[in-house]
Design an enzyme around this catalytic site. Structure first.
Site, PDB file in Angstrom:
ATOM      1  N   THR A 108       0.850  -1.183   0.000  1.00 21.16           N
ATOM      2  CA  THR A 108       0.000   0.000   0.000  1.00 21.16           C
ATOM      3  C   THR A 108       0.888   1.236   0.000  1.00 21.16           C
ATOM      4  O   THR A 108       1.988   1.215   0.576  1.00 21.16           O
ATOM      5  CB  THR A 108      -0.955   0.007   1.217  1.00 21.16           C
ATOM      6  OG1 THR A 108      -1.818   1.144   1.133  1.00 21.16           O
ATOM      7  CG2 THR A 108      -0.203   0.047   2.531  1.00 21.16           C
ATOM      8  N   HIS A 112       3.269 -10.792  14.649  1.00 24.37           N
ATOM      9  CA  HIS A 112       4.319 -11.280  15.548  1.00 24.37           C
ATOM     10  C   HIS A 112       4.096 -12.727  15.981  1.00 24.37           C
ATOM     11  O   HIS A 112       4.987 -13.344  16.577  1.00 24.37           O
ATOM     12  CB  HIS A 112       4.415 -10.375  16.782  1.00 24.37           C
ATOM     13  CG  HIS A 112       5.790 -10.317  17.387  1.00 24.37           C
ATOM     14  ND1 HIS A 112       6.780 -11.224  17.091  1.00 24.37           N
ATOM     15  CD2 HIS A 112       6.352  -9.447  18.273  1.00 24.37           C
ATOM     16  CE1 HIS A 112       7.869 -10.934  17.769  1.00 24.37           C
ATOM     17  NE2 HIS A 112       7.635  -9.853  18.485  1.00 24.37           N
TER      18      HIS A 112
END
Length: 457
Positions: free
Chosen positions: A378, A430
């Site tokens: 993006t 994560h």
């Protein structure tokens, strides 16, 4: 002979669509394949062409209404045929005869809403979850039936948590239960709350902290507005609702972590200026995004954990590299996908970006072209942002944000120089990607862009 116009099925998983805008009015002449109306689904917005030439004699579904696929939304009559009396108000959509077949009369069994709801409720769900298989003890309302219609993911969550979807008040199209609805229901302890007053949010129930026996109480959000406040309330568009649902779900699903690297775009800028005319002659606009996409594709080959997804306690490594390119629209955002981007050279990637972006803005994308991405790029930098911290496009595990490319003073060989610089930010999940992995991935991208080989073009 009249021709029925139906709500098209824009993909296997799409069961309904919303009429956003009628391009033609009752009484207008229309040619075959001329845009007739615009629809919005949970995958894509599109302009729908007329199945035949003639005169639009009847509109059965008003703008803003949602109906099942294959429902009749309009009727096209022969040239010179007069519109039906009292038409144009959006009568009920009925289960469709096939496109191009004469319209047949259907006995009236109730109101316009009754007929449309009956058509929607008559469609069986793709796979009923065990939690939904209990036969109701009495008559089931249309609202309950709509709530039972849900995506396979929602049904799977319901099965895992032994939740009856009928207990949940859905916020999706036609009252469907979304992932956010069921996750919120589970987190609140599985109890249905009383209806909320407008402008107020429901307070989440106290939840046990992970790994601890104590509880944490989350304060309720105050009212969004108060009586007497000067406000304007505008309903969300279908696309805005879907973006909101997807972003809340992403924030809830992935523990987001970000790393930002500064990259010297001097080499890329020089190559772009050198090759720009050559690419335009070949029918492609050579952009900085294409160079970044090529570097990302090479990086995903080297770091397969970035081109993966998480499925429960399993890691799913994707063998194909399907690159999502976020495209800003006037009323939202859409992410068309370049499939098998690893099989394309820079020219092929450039053509793919140009084509998908152009068709995204003109609402010509097919549903399959906005699904199946494995990594997303993006570019908030086109609006001047130094960098962005985007949310991951689920079920992916990483997303790249591209900042503005601008000349900055940098130190090169102990001397101050002016170079075109850009910040690249990587948002990653994560649960799968550690900071060291993200650092190595971004270092690879940085080195690739700063030393871009002309032979890779």
């Amino acid at each position: 002979m009249a021709t029925n116009v139906v709500m098209p099925q824009m993909g296997e998983s799409i069961a309904e669509g919303t009429i956003v805008r009628w391009i033609k009015k009752v009484g207008d002449s229309v040619d075959r394949d001329e845009p007739l109306f615009e629809i919005s689904t949970d995958k894509v917005d599109a302009e729908i062409p007329s199945p035949s030439a003639g005169v639009l004699t009847e509109i059965k579904v008003k703008e803003g209404e949602t109906v099942p696929v294959n429902s009749v939304v309009a009727v096209i009559g022969a040239a010179g045929e007069q519109p039906a009396a009292g038409n144009g108000s959006g009568a009920s959509a009925v289960p469709a005869a096939a496109v191009g077949q004469p319209e047949t009369s259907i006995p009236s069994t109730g109101t316009a809403v009754d007929n449309r709801a009956a058509a929607a409720d008559a469609r069986p769900s793709a796979a009923a979850a065990p939690a939904e298989t209990m036969a109701p003890s009495g008559p089931v309302s249309k609202e309950e039936l709509r709530r039972q219609k849900s995506s396979p993911l929602v049904r799977r969550i319901a099965k895992e948590h032994n939740v009856d979807i009928r207990q949940i008040q859905g916020t999706g199209i036609s009252g469907r239960v979304t992932k956010n609805d069921i996750l919120g229901f589970i987190e609140s302890g599985g109890s249905t709350g009383s209806p909320q007053a407008p402008g107020q949010a429901q307070a989440p129930a106290a939840q046990p902290a992970a790994g601890a026996g104590r509880t944490i109480t989350i304060a309720a959000q105050g009212p969004v507005y108060r009586p007497g406040d000067r406000v304007e309330i505008v309903p969300m568009s279908v696309m805005r609702k879907k973006i909101a649902e997807h972003m809340v779900m992403s924030a809830h699903t992935s523990p987001h972590v970000y790393s930002v690297y500064e990259v010297n775009f001097g080499r890329v800028t020089a190559l772009r200026e050198k090759k720009k005319a050559e690419y335009e002659a070949a029918g492609a606009k050579l952009t900085f995004t294409a160079f970044i996409a090529k570097a990302i594709v090479d990086g995903l080959r080297q770091f397969p954990m970035v081109n993966a997804s998480i499925d429960g306690e399993n890691i799913v490594y994707k063998k194909d590299i399907n690159l999502g390119i976020a495209v800003a629209l006037d009323n939202g955002l859409i992410v068309p996908v370049i499939r098998n981007a690893d099989e394309k050279n820079l020219l092929g990637i450039s053509r793919g970006i140009n084509d998908l972006a152009s068709r995204a803005r003109s609402k010509k994308l097919n549903p399959d072209e906005v699904q199946g991405g494995t990594f997303t790029i993006t570019n908030p930098g086109i609006f001047g942002a130094l960098y962005g911290l985007p949310l991951i496009n689920q079920p992916q595990v990483a997303i790249l944000g591209v900042g503005t490319i601008e000349k900055r003073a940098v130190v090169i060989d102990d001397a101050i120089a002016i170079r075109p610089m850009c910040n690249l930010s990587l948002g990653y999940d994560h649960r799968l990607i550690d900071g060291a992995d993200a650092g190595r991935f971004l270092s690879f991208i940085k080195e690739r862009l700063e030393n871009f080989d002309e032979g890779w073009m």
